[in-house]
Motif scaffolding. Sequence first.
Motif: not given
Length: 153
Positions: A23-37
């Motif tokens: 779990q995590f929270s994002l407070a500031d706007p970003i363009q997107g998430l990248r998940i590398v697994f």
Amino acid sequence: MQTILQKQFVFTPQDDKTTIPLQFSLADPIQGLRIVFQYGPQNVEPIRAQALITAELQQAGLHATPAAVAAYLPLQNLVTVSVVKDGQYLGNHHYKATDQIITLTTAAASLGFAPPRQLTGDWQINLHQHCIASEQVRAAITISELEANDALL
């Protein structure tokens, strides 16, 4: 690229059929998430796989002939990734590849996922250990901010 969360794991057969929430929270706007697994090995060691399959066939009252055992080979470990945003399920990548890249923006998302309405808020990335049959399966996940030049996969 800003790293949001990075973790490594060692799974054993005791972790079979379990889920690990990250779990995590994002407070500031970003363009997107990248998940590398990544995880591995994908295939269970042959001698171990044969022994496990033989035991399962016998437990089911079936004959564990070499041909019957071979029909289930290769036995594979399987770990999948699902995403929940603000309590809303966005999808799961039921994909057997041991190296995966998942991208999420408000406009598009990787196969198996719905784009979130917004990127700020509370996130939960779940690792689902569907099959951990090897003595050890190593896994690593890195969640980072998607940059403007990153391709959507």
